[in-house]
Design a protein around this motif. Structure first.
Motif, mmCIF file in Angstrom:
data_model
loop_
_atom_site.group_PDB
_atom_site.id
_atom_site.type_symbol
_atom_site.label_atom_id
_atom_site.label_comp_id
_atom_site.label_asym_id
_atom_site.label_seq_id
_atom_site.Cartn_x
_atom_site.Cartn_y
_atom_site.Cartn_z
ATOM 1 N N GLN A 1 34.648 42.255 44.944
ATOM 2 C CA GLN A 1 34.985 42.150 43.525
ATOM 3 C C GLN A 1 36.414 41.644 43.349
ATOM 4 O O GLN A 1 36.685 40.759 42.542
ATOM 5 C CB GLN A 1 34.829 43.518 42.836
ATOM 6 N N ASP B 1 37.873 38.175 41.591
ATOM 7 C CA ASP B 1 38.873 38.183 40.525
ATOM 8 C C ASP B 1 40.158 37.449 40.905
ATOM 9 O O ASP B 1 40.925 37.031 40.050
ATOM 10 C CB ASP B 1 39.198 39.625 40.112
ATOM 11 N N LEU C 1 44.682 38.120 37.863
ATOM 12 C CA LEU C 1 44.044 39.392 37.494
ATOM 13 C C LEU C 1 44.003 39.627 35.978
ATOM 14 O O LEU C 1 43.258 40.486 35.504
ATOM 15 C CB LEU C 1 44.741 40.567 38.195
ATOM 16 N N LYS D 1 42.586 37.945 34.007
ATOM 17 C CA LYS D 1 41.208 37.612 33.579
ATOM 18 C C LYS D 1 40.325 38.851 33.513
ATOM 19 O O LYS D 1 39.227 38.804 32.958
ATOM 20 C CB LYS D 1 40.586 36.596 34.545
ATOM 21 N N ARG D 2 40.783 39.946 34.107
ATOM 22 C CA ARG D 2 39.999 41.180 34.040
ATOM 23 C C ARG D 2 40.009 41.773 32.625
ATOM 24 O O ARG D 2 39.136 42.558 32.279
ATOM 25 C CB ARG D 2 40.577 42.217 35.002
ATOM 26 N N TRP E 1 48.824 45.160 35.137
ATOM 27 C CA TRP E 1 47.651 44.340 35.462
ATOM 28 C C TRP E 1 47.768 43.665 36.821
ATOM 29 O O TRP E 1 46.826 43.023 37.276
ATOM 30 C CB TRP E 1 47.399 43.293 34.369
ATOM 31 N N GLU F 1 43.803 48.921 43.981
ATOM 32 C CA GLU F 1 42.641 48.227 44.536
ATOM 33 C C GLU F 1 42.676 48.204 46.064
ATOM 34 O O GLU F 1 41.688 48.537 46.723
ATOM 35 C CB GLU F 1 42.603 46.791 44.014
ATOM 36 N N MET G 1 41.409 49.492 33.306
ATOM 37 C CA MET G 1 40.085 48.966 33.647
ATOM 38 C C MET G 1 38.975 49.773 32.973
ATOM 39 O O MET G 1 37.963 49.205 32.540
ATOM 40 C CB MET G 1 39.878 48.950 35.172
ATOM 41 N N THR H 1 38.767 48.586 29.554
ATOM 42 C CA THR H 1 38.119 47.270 29.531
ATOM 43 C C THR H 1 36.603 47.412 29.687
ATOM 44 O O THR H 1 35.823 46.724 29.012
ATOM 45 C CB THR H 1 38.701 46.392 30.656
ATOM 46 N N GLU H 2 36.196 48.328 30.569
ATOM 47 C CA GLU H 2 34.747 48.559 30.747
ATOM 48 C C GLU H 2 34.120 49.051 29.443
ATOM 49 O O GLU H 2 32.997 48.670 29.106
ATOM 50 C CB GLU H 2 34.502 49.606 31.850
#
Ligand code: BF8
Ligand code: SF4
Length: 653
Positions: A130, A134, A168, A170-171, A225, A233, A531, A534-535
């Motif tokens: 993933q 990204d 990133l 773009k996440r 970010w 990560e 995140m 964002t989800e």
């Protein structure tokens, strides 16, 4: 010593402050009484950016309603410029701290991918893929190792990138990205944003407070970010993505008859190796040979969060308890790396028998032993550290006293875990969460993060706020020292839903089997909250940007520059974010108003400040309700609140 109840609400902390007093050992609690903060500095009005100063330039107030001539520093810098510059420099330092942590992790990750660090491996391939996607790293039919090497290299490039924008970003939801681009605050590269902000705040450069604050936003976004996100990560990929695990917290995790090693700081590299090496038979044998019953590894501050989330290692406490762990007289070694380690540890260690060991090339402490960690000799360093603790056990003094306070906690809520818990392994999704927000059982989401601050009662503001939020059906995501506050108070047990949460939130938590407060990790893991938000946006039904969500953030006991960087990236990501204790721009009403009000139109997020935690809760809940109304879901909540039949139905479900 004045009223102990004003120092902390945590019984273990109070007992150890008393012990320190009896032992004649000075701690931060004594110094906070003896020394007050400088009022000019506290309001952001002191400039010492050149040798003509320091200039003290508090805001010019109106006299009888008439505006007065603006006061200025020698160079003409106004109170606005000075307050904004000071704010921006704190953001730059906070971003630098998180991001330099990330750089260390990226270097260790690359070495791991190349097979140079046998202690570490790629544990979570799914997450690697993933991240590769990204970061625009090609997957094709390449091996895991090839992909990991490219991901490691790409992460390191994020620091030195000069142009364009960090991939990133773009996440984030598309609408959020547009806002950043329109304002020109999409970060280019981490180091570039930190350096540019230091340049802008140098004497005689950027002298427009609005421009300074936006530039600080660009830098902060490079933290949230990119820097912090890379840390989380890569750590997850190497050490495993956290899953729910049972742990224990508070000073009672120390053991009188075992060798106690406290690992304190932020980077999880050495702690991960310690967790493995402490089990080695020869280390255990050496420990037993001293007459101790074993060796007890525990954590402190964010290092604790890291190994708690992945291994369930017990936690001794949060920021204001670091000296107090040593005050028990039972800590044979305290091992520190970077950030939030008080220099006074060296002095406190001298009152007892504790060996204070620094391990980072970047952070030495006068009077401490230094055993430098580098991932290429990870096991050797870990063994050396443990042997130092073992050989120190015999030096324990008779005045050992360990408070018996320990609380159970369920932790380990990564973004992916929440996904599985809510939606199930085969249809993992945030949609059930959104549905429960839309139907009003959950009123909204709050992130409560950050530190302890010796200027307020330890753990009290954060705990009061969080209890008020969950009572009002707001689910709370926590990290850092605030998470530990919740752990100690029992809010991280699933039973806490019924004991503390409102009816709606409790019913959802009980159905899923989660606590009403979810521990998401260390301070770099605030990127997980970005995140998760964002989800929620992507799951649909709650608008198309983070700023549309019925959500808010807080760090009432903040003290570190990292906390200000975190706050500013949350605001710049569209979140209403509330700080407590002190606000660093009160020296300029204009700057403060800009951040507290105008920002809602500019970045669609804004800052707030409340000294009273209940006022903070009220304001956050009002904000959540305002967003619910804008989404047209306020009616659903009215029904949940007032319809008893519906309540019974939820209870029976
Ligand atoms: O990074 S919450 S006191 S330990 S700064 Fe420090 Fe604050 Fe604690 Fe972790 Ni975060
Ligand atoms: Fe004073 Fe200006 Fe120098 Fe700051 S930069 S210390 S305001 S002269």
């Amino acid at each position: 010593m004045t009223d102990l109840g004003k120092k902390s609400i945590d019984p273990a902390t109070i007992k150890m402050i008393e012990k320190a007093c009896a032992d004649g050992c000075e701690t931060i609690f004594d110094r906070a009484e003896a020394m007050k903060p400088c009022p000019i500095g506290a309001e952001g009005s002191c400039c010492k950016h050149c040798a003509m100063g320091p200039c003290r330039v508090p805001a010019t107030k109106k006299k009888d309603g008439v505006p007065q001539k603006k006061r200025m520093g020698l160079c003409g810098a106004t109170a606005e410029t000075i307050a904004a510059r000071n704010f921006a420099r704190m953001v730059a330092a906070g971003t630098a701290a998180h991001s330099d942590h990330a750089r260390g992790i990226a270097e260790a990750f690359l070495a791991t991918a190349k097979g140079e660090v046998p202690e570490f491996k790629i544990k979570d391939e799914q997450k690697l893929y993933q991240l590769a996607i990204d970061l625009d790293v090609e997957i094709g039919d390449r091996t895991v190792q090839e992909i990991a090497i490219s991901v490691g290299q790409k992460c390191l490039e994020e620091f030195g990138r000069q142009h364009g924008e960090v991939p990133l970003l773009k996440r984030a939801p598309a609408k959020r990205q547009e806002i950043w681009r329109k304002l020109g605050i999409a970060p280019r590269g981490i180091d570039r944003e930190v350096v540019e902000l230091m340049h802008r705040t140098h004497m005689g450069v950027d002298q427009d407070y609005q421009s300074l604050l936006l530039s600080a936003a660009r830098c902060a976004l490079a933290d949230g970010w990119v820097g912090s996100m890379i840390s989380s990560e890569l750590q997850d990929i190497m050490f495993g993505n956290p899953m729910p695990v049972l742990g224990k917290i508070n000073l009672g995790v120390l053991k009188k008859d075992e060798i106690n090693v406290v690992v304190h700081g932020h980077e999880p590299l050495l702690p991960e190796v310690l967790v493995a090496v402490v089990k080695d038979p020869d280390i255990q044998k050496a420990a037993l040979a001293t007459g101790a019953k074993g060796i007890n590894l525990v954590g402190m501050c964010c290092s604790a969060n890291e190994i708690l989330m992945r291994h369930g290692i017990p936690v001794a406490g949060n920021f204001l308890q670091q000296e107090l762990a040593i005050v028990t007289g039972a800590v044979d070694a305290m091992v520190v790396d970077v950030q939030c380690e008080m220099q006074s540890l060296a002095q406190v260690a001298k009152c007892y028998h504790t060996k204070l060991i620094t391990t980072s090339a970047k952070a030495k402490i006068e009077g401490a032993m230094h055993i430098e960690f580098d991932e290429h000799h990870a096991t050797a360093v870990a063994r050396k550290v443990l042997m130092e603790a073992i050989s120190n056990f015999k030096n324990r003094k008779p005045n050992v006293q360990i408070p018996d306070d320990v609380t159970d906690q369920v932790v380990g809520f990564s973004v992916e875990t929440i996904n599985y818990l809510l939606g199930g392994l085969f249809r993992a999704s945030y949609k059930p969460l959104n549905d429960n927000i839309i139907n009003g059982r959950i009123r909204g989401i709050a992130g409560v993060v950050g530190c302890n601050n010796a200027r307020v009662t330890h753990d009290d503001p954060n705990l009061t706020l969080i209890k008020e939020l969950i009572k009002n059906d707001v689910i709370v995501l926590v990290t850092g020292c605030a998470a530990m506050t919740c752990g100690k108070a029992g809010l991280l047990r699933p039973e806490a839903a019924r004991e503390f949460a409102g009816e709606g939130l409790a019913s959802v938590c009980e159905a899923v089997g989660i606590p009403p407060v979810l521990h998401m990790g260390a301070c770099v893991d605030n990127s997980r909250i970005l995140m998760a938000a964002t989800e929620v946006v992507k799951a649909g039904g709650l608008g198309d940007d983070i700023s549309d969500l019925p959500a808010a953030g807080a760090a009432l006991e903040w003290m570190s520059e990292k906390a200000l960087a975190i706050g500013h990236y949350f605001v710049a990501s569209g979140v209403y974010t509330v700080f407590g204790t002190t606000w660093p721009t009160t020296g300029s009403e204009e700057v403060t108003k800009h951040l507290f009000e105008d920002y809602e139109n500019i970045v669609k997020g804004k800052w707030g400040f409340f000294a009273d935690p209940l006022e903070a809760a009220k304001s956050m809940i009002e904000h959540i309700d305002k967003k619910r109304k804008a989404l047209g879901i306020d009616k659903a909540r009215d029904r949940v609140l007032f319809d008893m039949a519906k309540r019974r139905e939820i209870d029976e479900a």
